[in-house]
Each structure stands twice: as structure tokens, then as C-alpha cells.
Design an enzyme around this catalytic site. Structure first.
Site, mmCIF file in Angstrom:
data_model
loop_
_atom_site.group_PDB
_atom_site.id
_atom_site.type_symbol
_atom_site.label_atom_id
_atom_site.label_comp_id
_atom_site.label_asym_id
_atom_site.label_seq_id
_atom_site.Cartn_x
_atom_site.Cartn_y
_atom_site.Cartn_z
ATOM 1 C CB CYS A 146 6.427 16.654 -10.432
ATOM 2 S SG CYS A 146 7.570 15.414 -11.457
ATOM 3 C CB SER A 181 -9.199 -6.685 10.060
ATOM 4 O OG SER A 181 -8.960 -5.776 9.120
ATOM 5 C CG HIS A 223 -1.894 -1.107 0.980
ATOM 6 N ND1 HIS A 223 -2.949 -1.472 2.150
ATOM 7 C CD2 HIS A 223 -2.342 -1.783 0.014
ATOM 8 C CE1 HIS A 223 -3.694 -2.455 1.624
ATOM 9 N NE2 HIS A 223 -3.293 -2.755 0.468
ATOM 10 C CB CYS A 277 6.591 12.093 -15.230
ATOM 11 S SG CYS A 277 7.426 12.412 -13.696
HETATM 12 C C1 BJW Z 1 -2.978 -6.644 16.701
HETATM 13 C C2 BJW Z 1 -2.596 -5.808 17.890
HETATM 14 C C3 BJW Z 1 -1.416 -6.266 18.123
HETATM 15 C C4 BJW Z 1 -4.332 -5.038 17.269
HETATM 16 N N1 BJW Z 1 -0.863 -7.322 17.640
HETATM 17 N N2 BJW Z 1 -2.691 -7.807 16.124
HETATM 18 C C5 BJW Z 1 -12.908 -7.653 -3.301
HETATM 19 C C6 BJW Z 1 -14.021 -7.866 -2.462
HETATM 20 C C7 BJW Z 1 -14.697 -6.912 -2.109
HETATM 21 C C8 BJW Z 1 -13.992 -5.534 -2.054
HETATM 22 C C9 BJW Z 1 -12.997 -5.539 -2.815
HETATM 23 C C10 BJW Z 1 -12.545 -6.654 -3.564
HETATM 24 N N3 BJW Z 1 -11.541 -6.258 -4.172
HETATM 25 C C11 BJW Z 1 -11.257 -4.634 -4.171
HETATM 26 C C12 BJW Z 1 -12.069 -4.302 -3.160
HETATM 27 C C13 BJW Z 1 -12.361 -2.889 -3.004
HETATM 28 C C14 BJW Z 1 -11.353 -2.396 -1.745
HETATM 29 C C15 BJW Z 1 -11.667 -3.196 -0.640
HETATM 30 O O1 BJW Z 1 -10.919 -4.440 -0.324
HETATM 31 N N4 BJW Z 1 -12.301 -3.003 0.205
HETATM 32 C C16 BJW Z 1 -12.992 -3.863 1.355
HETATM 33 C C17 BJW Z 1 -13.048 -2.756 2.589
HETATM 34 C C18 BJW Z 1 -14.210 -4.393 1.109
HETATM 35 N N5 BJW Z 1 -9.981 -2.395 -2.047
HETATM 36 C C19 BJW Z 1 -9.330 -1.539 -2.760
HETATM 37 O O2 BJW Z 1 -9.763 -0.636 -3.227
HETATM 38 C C20 BJW Z 1 -7.914 -1.990 -3.345
HETATM 39 N N6 BJW Z 1 -7.719 -1.788 -4.632
HETATM 40 C C21 BJW Z 1 -7.954 -2.474 -5.584
HETATM 41 O O3 BJW Z 1 -8.609 -3.351 -5.193
HETATM 42 O O4 BJW Z 1 -7.748 -2.257 -6.888
HETATM 43 C C22 BJW Z 1 -8.725 -2.636 -7.935
HETATM 44 C C23 BJW Z 1 -9.854 -1.706 -7.976
HETATM 45 C C24 BJW Z 1 -9.803 -0.494 -8.694
HETATM 46 C C25 BJW Z 1 -11.076 0.057 -8.790
HETATM 47 C C26 BJW Z 1 -12.083 -0.276 -7.908
HETATM 48 C C27 BJW Z 1 -12.204 -1.407 -7.317
HETATM 49 C C28 BJW Z 1 -11.088 -2.177 -7.210
HETATM 50 C C29 BJW Z 1 -7.002 -0.964 -2.633
HETATM 51 C C30 BJW Z 1 -6.959 -0.978 -1.225
HETATM 52 C C31 BJW Z 1 -5.904 -0.064 -0.479
HETATM 53 C C32 BJW Z 1 -6.193 -0.026 1.059
HETATM 54 N N7 BJW Z 1 -5.752 1.420 1.523
HETATM 55 C C33 BJW Z 1 -5.631 1.357 2.936
HETATM 56 C C34 BJW Z 1 -5.471 2.768 3.233
HETATM 57 C C35 BJW Z 1 -3.861 3.211 2.949
HETATM 58 C C36 BJW Z 1 -3.585 4.577 3.142
HETATM 59 C C37 BJW Z 1 -3.808 5.018 4.519
HETATM 60 O O5 BJW Z 1 -3.149 4.665 5.445
HETATM 61 O O6 BJW Z 1 -4.686 5.774 4.765
HETATM 62 O O7 BJW Z 1 -4.698 0.679 3.445
HETATM 63 S S1 BJW Z 1 -7.218 0.963 3.894
HETATM 64 C C38 BJW Z 1 -6.429 0.490 5.259
HETATM 65 O O8 BJW Z 1 -6.797 -1.015 5.360
HETATM 66 C C39 BJW Z 1 -4.927 0.602 4.950
HETATM 67 C C40 BJW Z 1 -4.550 -0.838 5.623
HETATM 68 O O9 BJW Z 1 -3.246 -1.235 4.848
HETATM 69 C C41 BJW Z 1 -5.699 -1.831 5.198
HETATM 70 C C42 BJW Z 1 -5.873 -3.096 5.895
HETATM 71 O O10 BJW Z 1 -5.942 -2.883 7.388
HETATM 72 P P1 BJW Z 1 -5.264 -4.003 8.205
HETATM 73 O O11 BJW Z 1 -3.807 -3.574 8.172
HETATM 74 O O12 BJW Z 1 -5.982 -5.088 8.209
HETATM 75 O O13 BJW Z 1 -5.653 -3.168 9.579
HETATM 76 P P2 BJW Z 1 -6.943 -3.127 10.505
HETATM 77 O O14 BJW Z 1 -7.129 -2.089 11.419
HETATM 78 O O15 BJW Z 1 -8.155 -3.657 9.548
HETATM 79 O O16 BJW Z 1 -6.728 -4.699 11.521
HETATM 80 C C43 BJW Z 1 -5.813 -4.319 12.520
HETATM 81 C C44 BJW Z 1 -5.827 -5.727 13.170
HETATM 82 O O17 BJW Z 1 -4.760 -5.845 14.292
HETATM 83 C C45 BJW Z 1 -7.127 -6.212 13.744
HETATM 84 O O18 BJW Z 1 -7.579 -7.346 13.521
HETATM 85 C C46 BJW Z 1 -6.505 -6.061 15.470
HETATM 86 O O19 BJW Z 1 -7.264 -7.054 16.201
HETATM 87 C C47 BJW Z 1 -5.070 -6.200 15.161
HETATM 88 N N8 BJW Z 1 -4.139 -5.991 16.267
HETATM 89 N N9 BJW Z 1 -3.446 -4.883 18.032
HETATM 90 C C48 BJW Z 1 -1.230 -7.894 16.728
HETATM 91 N N10 BJW Z 1 -0.704 -5.662 19.437
#
Ligand code: BJW
Length: 250
Positions: free
Chosen positions: A157, A199, A128, A139
Site C-alpha cells: 500500500c 444459482s 462481491h 487503511c
Molecule cells: C447461465 C448461463 C447463460 C450458465 N445465461 N445463465 C445464509 C445461509 C447459508 C450460508 C450463509 C448465509 N449467509 C451467509 C452465508 C455464508 C456464505 C454463503 O452464502 N454460503 C453458501 C454457499 C451456503 N456467504 C458468505 O460468506 C458471504 N458473506 C457473508 O455472508 O458475510 C457475513 C458472514 C461473515 C462471517 C461468517 C459468515 C457470514 C460472502 C459471499 C461472497 C461470495 N464470493 C464468491 C467468490 C468471489 C471471489 C471469486 O470470484 O473467487 O462470489 S463465491 C461465488 O459465488 C462468487 C459468485 O459471485 C457467487 C455466486 O455465484 P453465481 O453468480 O450464482 O454463479 P454460479 O456459478 O453459482 O451459477 C451460475 C448460474 O448461471 C447457473 O445457475 C447456470 O445455470 C447459469 N448459467 N450459463 C444465463 N448463458
């Protein structure tokens, strides 16, 4: 502490690792939680800034609608990340990679905080992007923020004078092709897959553990909470990654 998280589970993972040639690790926001970086979804809440949910701020639409606001949002986040340091979870992953114990060791992260590299991990795959970088959408030039001239937001840029944006992947945007293809390839070829602090709700990253599992990898989850992946895991360890990873690799 090991009694409550399950000494038995940790031993099962250590046993699987003993015969592993290729190890694949996918990390998420939870691994950086103990460093002080807020997660997105854990604990029942989600970040809201200036009354807007993060899904709206971190979206392809917002870059088009209000790029200066997107920069403010990421500068605010950079202020938090800048005060954070790698924790024992990041360090355990960096140390095991550097030890050369496994023929292949792939670290894939969804995090943009750069803490894996700071801990000493070699070439972590940042699916990400990275909050410390700006990218030119015109570019393709990528610059570290400290190489960007001046404090103007959006930065201009130096090569083509377009407005630069944060080098992060937002909702509705494609992931870097090389990064996701390499990650899918390595997931399909690993013997043990560790899924740490995510998650597993955001795609395509969330599909990587399933790719590993379908290729017969031993699938392990480390997370204090149950996740979407729990039903397909061979072992789920309920605990903090900063406690568990040093026990697994120590
Ligand atoms: C601990 C702890 C400790 C706490 N020890 N653990 C298929 C199905 C449905 C939807 C889609 C699909 N394919 C694509 C999509 C759309 C979308 C998507 O997935 N949406 C879902 C929400 C449904 N995906 C996209 O849009 C992606 N692009 C894409 O697929 O391109 C093709 C496309 C193009 C055009 C249209 C549609 C598709 C891009 C996704 C980019 C995500 N970006 C983000 C933001 C980055 C910038 C920012 O920081 O603001 O990335 S979203 C956010 O979530 C961030 C994270 O990397 C990402 C994942 O989150 P993560 O890491 O799992 O964190 P949490 O908070 O969810 O979980 C934390 C966990 O830690 C918890 O479980 C806690 O219990 C645990 N924890 N303490 C160990 N000490």
C-alpha cells in the site's frame, strides 16, 4: 429459438415491464458465461485450481493463511477475464438503462469481472467487488491494478505500507455495507425484478429476489437451469441471457 424458450413467457415479462416504474436486475456468473468467463456451479462442476476447490481459495481463511497464493489465483482468473468482452446480455442491460425508459433502474451484480461497466452500464452495484482492483485491509485504500506500482505480489500500500489484497468479497467476509444496503433498499422498492444467470445459493445476494417478491414485485428468472428461486418466480425463462435479454428489452 423463441419457440423453445417460450414466446409466451417473454411476452408476459414485456407486459409487466410496460407498467414498471422501478426495475431491479440481479446478475450472476451465468450472464458472463457467453463471454467466456467460467461459472462457479453450473453444468455439474466447480472450479478447481492446483487441486484446491474455489471455496477454499476464495475464502477469508486463505487470505490469512497464504495471501501470495490468493494473488496467484486471482491473477490467473484476471488472465481469463482480460480476454473477455461484454456479450449481448450485458449490452441489452446497458442500453435499456441508458435509454431512460424506467424511472429507476438498478443493476446489482455478484460478478467481479467488470463486464457490466465495460458494456456501458452506469454505476452497477458490485456486491462481491472487482477483480481489477487491490484493497488495503489496513487503511482501506482501493487502487486499480494498473495504478499499483510494480508487479510485486502482494502489492504494498503506497499510503501505509501494508500488504494489499484483491478487492473481492470472499466466503466468510462481509459485503461492502453501502452496496448491500442500497441493493436491499432498491429490491424492496421495485416493480419488476429480473434474476439473471445465478444459482441463487450464495447469501446475502441470494436473498434479494425474495425481498423484491415480498414487496409484491413481479419476479422473473432467466437461466438455462432450474434454481433455488424457481418455485417463487412469476416467470422462469429457460435460456441463455445473451439470447433472452435482447428479446425482453428490444
Ligand atoms: C447461465 C448461463 C447463460 C450458465 N445465461 N445463465 C445464509 C445461509 C447459508 C450460508 C450463509 C448465509 N449467509 C451467509 C452465508 C455464508 C456464505 C454463503 O452464502 N454460503 C453458501 C454457499 C451456503 N456467504 C458468505 O460468506 C458471504 N458473506 C457473508 O455472508 O458475510 C457475513 C458472514 C461473515 C462471517 C461468517 C459468515 C457470514 C460472502 C459471499 C461472497 C461470495 N464470493 C464468491 C467468490 C468471489 C471471489 C471469486 O470470484 O473467487 O462470489 S463465491 C461465488 O459465488 C462468487 C459468485 O459471485 C457467487 C455466486 O455465484 P453465481 O453468480 O450464482 O454463479 P454460479 O456459478 O453459482 O451459477 C451460475 C448460474 O448461471 C447457473 O445457475 C447456470 O445455470 C447459469 N448459467 N450459463 C444465463 N448463458
Amino acid at each position: 429459438m423463441t419457440d423453445s424458450v417460450g414466446q409466451n413467457e417473454i411476452e408476459r415479462v414485456r407486459t409487466a415491464l410496460r407498467s414498471a416504474r422501478s426495475v431491479f436486475v440481479l446478475t450472476g456468473a451465468g450472464i458472463s458465461a457467453e463471454s467466456g468467463v467460467p461459472t462457479f456451479r453450473g453444468g455439474g462442476g466447480a472450479p478447481v485450481w492446483r487441486g484446491m476447490p474455489f471455496e477454499e481459495l476464495s475464502s477469508a481463511e486463505m487470505v490469512v493463511r497464504d495471501l501470495p497464493l490468493v494473488w496467484e489465483w486471482f491473477d490467473y482468473r484476471l488472465g481469463i477475464v482480460g480476454d473477455c468482452a461484454p456479450n449481448p446480455g450485458h449490452l441489452a442491460l446497458a442500453e435499456i438503462q441508458q435509454s431512460g425508459r424506467f424511472e429507476e433502474f438498478t443493476l446489482v451484480t455478484q460478478n467481479i469481472d467488470g463486464l457490466h461497466a465495460q458494456a456501458g452500464s452506469t454505476e452497477p452495484i458490485e456486491l462481491h467487488g472487482n477483480i481489477q482492483q487491490a484493497r488495503c485491509p489496513s487503511c482501506g485504500l482501493i487502487l486499480k491494478l494498473d495504478q499499483v506500482a510494480g508487479d510485486d505480489r502482494p502489492p504494498v500500500c503506497p499510503d501505509c505500507a501494508a500488504r494489499m489484497r484483491p478487492n473481492v468479497v470472499l466466503f466468510g467476509e462481509n459485503l461492502p455495507v453501502d452496496a448491500i444496503m442500497t441493493a436491499q433498499d432498491r429490491a424492496a422498492g421495485c416493480d419488476v425484478c429480473l434474476v439473471v444467470g445465478t444459482s441463487a445459493l450464495v447469501y446475502p445476494a441470494a436473498a434479494l429476489p425474495g425481498i423484491a417478491k415480498n414487496a409484491d414485485a413481479f419476479l422473473v428468472e432467466i437461466n438455462p437451469e432450474q434454481t433455488a428461486l424457481t418455485p417463487i418466480c412469476d416467470v422462469s425463462i429457460r435460456g441463455k441471457s445473451g439470447d433472452i435479454l435482447p428479446l425482453i428489452f428490444g
